[in-house]
Enzyme design. Structure first.
Site, PDB file in Angstrom:
ATOM      1  N   SER A  27      -2.470 -16.992  46.751  1.00  0.00           N
ATOM      2  CA  SER A  27      -2.096 -16.381  45.478  1.00  0.00           C
ATOM      3  C   SER A  27      -1.342 -17.363  44.598  1.00  0.00           C
ATOM      4  O   SER A  27      -0.991 -17.053  43.470  1.00  0.00           O
ATOM      5  CB  SER A  27      -1.232 -15.140  45.713  1.00  0.00           C
ATOM      6  OG  SER A  27      -0.080 -15.474  46.473  1.00  0.00           O
ATOM      7  N   ASN A 113       8.429  -9.908  51.718  1.00  0.00           N
ATOM      8  CA  ASN A 113       8.225  -8.574  51.135  1.00  0.00           C
ATOM      9  C   ASN A 113       9.349  -8.188  50.183  1.00  0.00           C
ATOM     10  O   ASN A 113       9.099  -7.707  49.070  1.00  0.00           O
ATOM     11  CB  ASN A 113       8.077  -7.531  52.248  1.00  0.00           C
ATOM     12  CG  ASN A 113       6.823  -7.770  53.077  1.00  0.00           C
ATOM     13  OD1 ASN A 113       5.990  -8.607  52.721  1.00  0.00           O
ATOM     14  ND2 ASN A 113       6.671  -7.037  54.172  1.00  0.00           N
ATOM     15  N   THR A 158      -8.378  13.515   7.939  1.00  0.00           N
ATOM     16  CA  THR A 158      -8.595  14.144   9.246  1.00  0.00           C
ATOM     17  C   THR A 158     -10.105  14.178   9.418  1.00  0.00           C
ATOM     18  O   THR A 158     -10.843  14.314   8.426  1.00  0.00           O
ATOM     19  CB  THR A 158      -8.022  15.577   9.327  1.00  0.00           C
ATOM     20  OG1 THR A 158      -8.734  16.401   8.397  1.00  0.00           O
ATOM     21  CG2 THR A 158      -6.535  15.622   9.004  1.00  0.00           C
ATOM     22  N   HIS A 159     -10.567  14.006  10.652  1.00  0.00           N
ATOM     23  CA  HIS A 159     -12.011  13.909  10.925  1.00  0.00           C
ATOM     24  C   HIS A 159     -12.652  12.782  10.115  1.00  0.00           C
ATOM     25  O   HIS A 159     -13.847  12.824   9.807  1.00  0.00           O
ATOM     26  CB  HIS A 159     -12.732  15.225  10.621  1.00  0.00           C
ATOM     27  CG  HIS A 159     -12.088  16.430  11.233  1.00  0.00           C
ATOM     28  ND1 HIS A 159     -12.482  16.963  12.433  1.00  0.00           N
ATOM     29  CD2 HIS A 159     -11.033  17.173  10.814  1.00  0.00           C
ATOM     30  CE1 HIS A 159     -11.715  18.010  12.723  1.00  0.00           C
ATOM     31  NE2 HIS A 159     -10.816  18.155  11.764  1.00  0.00           N
ATOM     32  N   SER A 286     -19.038 -15.574   8.787  1.00  0.00           N
ATOM     33  CA  SER A 286     -20.275 -15.476   9.557  1.00  0.00           C
ATOM     34  C   SER A 286     -20.967 -16.826   9.520  1.00  0.00           C
ATOM     35  O   SER A 286     -20.948 -17.518   8.498  1.00  0.00           O
ATOM     36  CB  SER A 286     -21.168 -14.404   8.927  1.00  0.00           C
ATOM     37  OG  SER A 286     -22.525 -14.630   9.289  1.00  0.00           O
ATOM     38  N   LYS A 292     -19.710 -13.198   4.142  1.00  0.00           N
ATOM     39  CA  LYS A 292     -18.954 -12.340   5.064  1.00  0.00           C
ATOM     40  C   LYS A 292     -17.520 -12.792   5.270  1.00  0.00           C
ATOM     41  O   LYS A 292     -17.221 -13.967   5.370  1.00  0.00           O
ATOM     42  CB  LYS A 292     -19.643 -12.304   6.445  1.00  0.00           C
ATOM     43  CG  LYS A 292     -20.939 -11.548   6.506  1.00  0.00           C
ATOM     44  CD  LYS A 292     -20.821 -10.055   6.221  1.00  0.00           C
ATOM     45  CE  LYS A 292     -20.050  -9.300   7.292  1.00  0.00           C
ATOM     46  NZ  LYS A 292     -20.803  -9.202   8.547  1.00  0.00           N
ATOM     47  N   ASN A 294     -14.974 -11.306   8.092  1.00  0.00           N
ATOM     48  CA  ASN A 294     -14.915 -10.312   9.163  1.00  0.00           C
ATOM     49  C   ASN A 294     -13.496 -10.076   9.666  1.00  0.00           C
ATOM     50  O   ASN A 294     -12.725 -11.034   9.795  1.00  0.00           O
ATOM     51  CB  ASN A 294     -15.809 -10.752  10.323  1.00  0.00           C
ATOM     52  CG  ASN A 294     -17.277 -10.825   9.922  1.00  0.00           C
ATOM     53  OD1 ASN A 294     -17.738 -10.029   9.099  1.00  0.00           O
ATOM     54  ND2 ASN A 294     -17.992 -11.789  10.463  1.00  0.00           N
ATOM     55  N   TYR A 326       4.396  -2.311  53.082  1.00  0.00           N
ATOM     56  CA  TYR A 326       3.673  -3.419  52.474  1.00  0.00           C
ATOM     57  C   TYR A 326       2.299  -3.570  53.117  1.00  0.00           C
ATOM     58  O   TYR A 326       2.140  -3.447  54.326  1.00  0.00           O
ATOM     59  CB  TYR A 326       4.459  -4.739  52.630  1.00  0.00           C
ATOM     60  CG  TYR A 326       3.697  -5.911  52.034  1.00  0.00           C
ATOM     61  CD1 TYR A 326       3.755  -6.178  50.670  1.00  0.00           C
ATOM     62  CD2 TYR A 326       2.862  -6.708  52.819  1.00  0.00           C
ATOM     63  CE1 TYR A 326       3.027  -7.216  50.112  1.00  0.00           C
ATOM     64  CE2 TYR A 326       2.131  -7.755  52.264  1.00  0.00           C
ATOM     65  CZ  TYR A 326       2.220  -7.999  50.908  1.00  0.00           C
ATOM     66  OH  TYR A 326       1.489  -9.022  50.358  1.00  0.00           O
ATOM     67  N   GLN A 331      -0.903  -7.901  47.132  1.00  0.00           N
ATOM     68  CA  GLN A 331      -0.894  -9.205  46.468  1.00  0.00           C
ATOM     69  C   GLN A 331      -1.737  -9.155  45.188  1.00  0.00           C
ATOM     70  O   GLN A 331      -1.508  -9.917  44.255  1.00  0.00           O
ATOM     71  CB  GLN A 331      -1.434 -10.268  47.426  1.00  0.00           C
ATOM     72  CG  GLN A 331      -1.437 -11.657  46.843  1.00  0.00           C
ATOM     73  CD  GLN A 331      -1.716 -12.699  47.911  1.00  0.00           C
ATOM     74  OE1 GLN A 331      -0.859 -12.997  48.724  1.00  0.00           O
ATOM     75  NE2 GLN A 331      -2.926 -13.226  47.925  1.00  0.00           N
ATOM     76  N   LYS A 334      -0.467  -8.598  41.042  1.00  0.00           N
ATOM     77  CA  LYS A 334       0.089  -9.490  40.027  1.00  0.00           C
ATOM     78  C   LYS A 334      -0.861  -9.854  38.876  1.00  0.00           C
ATOM     79  O   LYS A 334      -0.447  -9.779  37.717  1.00  0.00           O
ATOM     80  CB  LYS A 334       0.665 -10.741  40.702  1.00  0.00           C
ATOM     81  CG  LYS A 334       2.024 -10.436  41.348  1.00  0.00           C
ATOM     82  CD  LYS A 334       2.531 -11.555  42.190  1.00  0.00           C
ATOM     83  CE  LYS A 334       2.401 -11.433  43.672  1.00  0.00           C
ATOM     84  NZ  LYS A 334       2.094 -10.194  44.321  1.00  0.00           N
TER      85      LYS A 334
HETATM   86  N1  ARG Z   1       1.983 -13.352  48.326  1.00  0.00           N
HETATM   87  C1  ARG Z   1       2.411 -12.113  48.902  1.00  0.00           C
HETATM   88  C2  ARG Z   1       2.232 -10.995  47.862  1.00  0.00           C
HETATM   89  O1  ARG Z   1       2.265 -11.305  46.720  1.00  0.00           O
HETATM   90  C3  ARG Z   1       3.850 -12.170  49.283  1.00  0.00           C
HETATM   91  C4  ARG Z   1       4.219 -11.150  50.326  1.00  0.00           C
HETATM   92  C5  ARG Z   1       3.575 -11.522  51.588  1.00  0.00           C
HETATM   93  N2  ARG Z   1       3.980 -10.700  52.644  1.00  0.00           N
HETATM   94  C6  ARG Z   1       3.327 -10.638  53.803  1.00  0.00           C
HETATM   95  N3  ARG Z   1       3.759  -9.845  54.685  1.00  0.00           N
HETATM   96  N4  ARG Z   1       2.224 -11.363  54.009  1.00  0.00           N
HETATM   97  O2  ARG Z   1       2.043  -9.872  48.177  1.00  0.00           O
END
Ligand code: ARG
Length: 466
Positions: A27, A113, A158-159, A286, A292, A294, A326, A331, A334
């Site tokens: 990651s 974690n 409206t509409h 365009s 145009k 846009n 967890y 992961q 993110k």
């Molecule tokens: N890269 C992991 C995540 O973002 C970090 C936590 C990892 N924990 C584990 N027990 N493997 O979730």
């Protein structure tokens, strides 16, 4: 293919992960942006370890100096990230341990974690502040536009059919209300983020005598009175992803709002409306049609809102049904929130830029709002004021509208005798309702579009936005 494991968890493994597995599970390619928060967390954690005597002050200082150096390298783009080391946490810890032997003690009483939960809570506070500042830019641009051109009258729709006249400023302040609700949603997310996870460990805390409050204070997880705020259940702490959902949801709300504002602007800038001229700097031409111009910034605001909705959906789908606590699935939490921050931040800036350069075409607005049919409801109110029940008045005005259509005349050009023949409630002064100025002034209640109310609202927003 299998090498011995480089990972910090490698002790019980006789072979390292397959290259494919490394590529699949790393990651660091996206979570390296957590580095400043990860380092802040590690500094606070090691300060706490020294405070309770689990490491020496000398070891703490060496760890801090090493972390500072690593942060400088990261900021200068000189740090080498390795996917072999999975994530941002292990990259930084291993680089630190190579330089500072005492860093082997850094992970005492900590798990990735609670570490990643902490990094993300710090990140959410930062992300909310970034977005709130940009929302303010868009809001101030709106306020300036409302103050400059707000007294222009336009039809309200409206509409998507002409409904009743409103001040352009009233419409703009409607957008401002939407953005203010977004702003308060981000403020709430930042508030919810303000609890320190460190000490939850992997799931069940630690047997070591740590001081969670110390760490929380060092990281700014404190209430208004400076009292530390630490999470209250270690299992919930490492399993909980509500903030991700709340943040992505606040971004999705903003996206939906931005897309509605954008759509109004797209319509208003079309030749059919021509109420406004969008700034050249936020439009494109365009490649084929030379004439145009846009409304690309608005179209992209509308389009990118789909991503923001998608990010929320991805997180909801990912979290649903996960057993406590967890799981590695998490992961994947993110990329959606990182994308939501980046997308929301640039959308708010582009919205501000587009609004700042907007020109209002007063003639076209005046022509559109001159349609007397927009005041048909006012004619019904006129009858109500003369004692006619509203349902009957509505009918009586409908009859007049129909008559005007039959005669091919604007509503206010009908002969008084013809109007009076439609209903006994009409008097000789029936046509006074078609005075737009009078009609607007009468809408004087709170939240209504009279110039007096608009002035009040402008003052309220000016005070709020500074
Ligand atoms: N890269 C992991 C995540 O973002 C970090 C936590 C990892 N924990 C584990 N027990 N493997 O979730």
């Amino acid at each position: 293919m299998a090498k011995s494991s480089q990972a910090s968890w490698g002790g019980r493994f006789s072979a390292g992960p397959a290259d494919l597995m490394l590529r699949f599970s790393e990651s660091v390619s996206f979570d390296k942006r957590l580095a400043p928060f990860d380092i802040a967390g590690s500094k606070a954690h090691s300060a706490m370890l020294a405070h309770v005597g689990l490491i020496t002050k000398k070891e703490r200082d060496a760890i801090h100096a090493g972390l500072d150096e690593i942060l400088r390298e990261i900021e200068a783009g000189k740090f080498t990230w390795s996917t072999q080391l999975e994530d941002v946490h292990m990259n930084i810890e291993q680089a630190l341990t190579k330089r500072v032997p005492a860093a082997a003690k850094l992970h005492t009483a900590r798990s990735r974690n609670d570490q990643v939960a902490t990094d993300m809570r710090l990140w959410f506070k930062h992300a909310c502040a970034e977005i709130m500042a940009r929302l303010r830019l868009a809001q101030r641009a709106l306020l300036a536009l409302a103050a400059r051109d707000g007294h222009t009258l336009i039809p309200g729709y409206t509409h998507l059919q002409r409904a009743q006249p409103v001040l352009l400023g009233h419409h703009l302040l409607a957008w401002l209300e939407m953005l203010e609700r977004d702003h308060s949603r981000f403020a709430a997310v930042a508030k919810h983020a303000n609890w320190c996870p460190l000490g939850a460990g992997a799931i069940a805390g630690t047997t070591l005598p740590i001081d969670r409050e110390f760490t929380a204070k060092a990281l700014g997880f404190v209430d208004e009175k400076g009292r530390p705020r630490v999470t209250q259940n270690s299992m919930d702490t490492v399993a909980d992803r509500d903030l991700f959902l709340e943040f992505a949801s606040a971004c999705a709300f903003f996206g939906v709002h931005a897309s509605r504002i954008a759509e109004d602007l797209i319509l208003w800038s079309s030749a059919e409306f021509k109420f406004v001229e969008l700034p050249d700097a936020f439009c494109t031409g365009s490649s084929l049609m030379p004439q145009k111009k846009n409304p690309d910034s608005c179209e992209l605001l509308r389009g990118k809102s789909g991503r923001l909705v998608g990010n929320l959906s991805a997180l909801l789908a990912m979290t649903k049904g996960l057993p406590l606590t967890y799981n590695r699935d998490l992961q994947e939490d993110k990329p959606p929130v990182f994308d939501s921050l980046d997308t929301t931040a640039i959308c708010a800036e582009v919205l501000a830029g587009t609004l700042e350069g907007l020109e209002v075409n007063a003639d076209r607005c005046a022509a559109a709002v001159s349609d007397p049919a927009l005041l048909a409801t006012d004619l019904a109110d006129y009858l109500v004021e003369r004692g006619v029940p509203f349902r009957e008045a509505h009918h009586a005005v409908g009859a007049v509208v129909k008559l005007a259509e039959q005669k091919g005349l604007p509503l206010d050009r009908l002969a008084t005798a013809d109007v009076k023949a439609c209903h006994p409630g009409y008097g000789d002064d029936w046509a006074t309702v078609f005075d737009l100025k009078r009609a607007m002034a009468k809408r004087r209640g709170t939240g209504m579009p009279s110039p007096a109310q608009f002035k009040k609202q402008l003052a309220r927003w000016t005070k709020l936005l500074g």
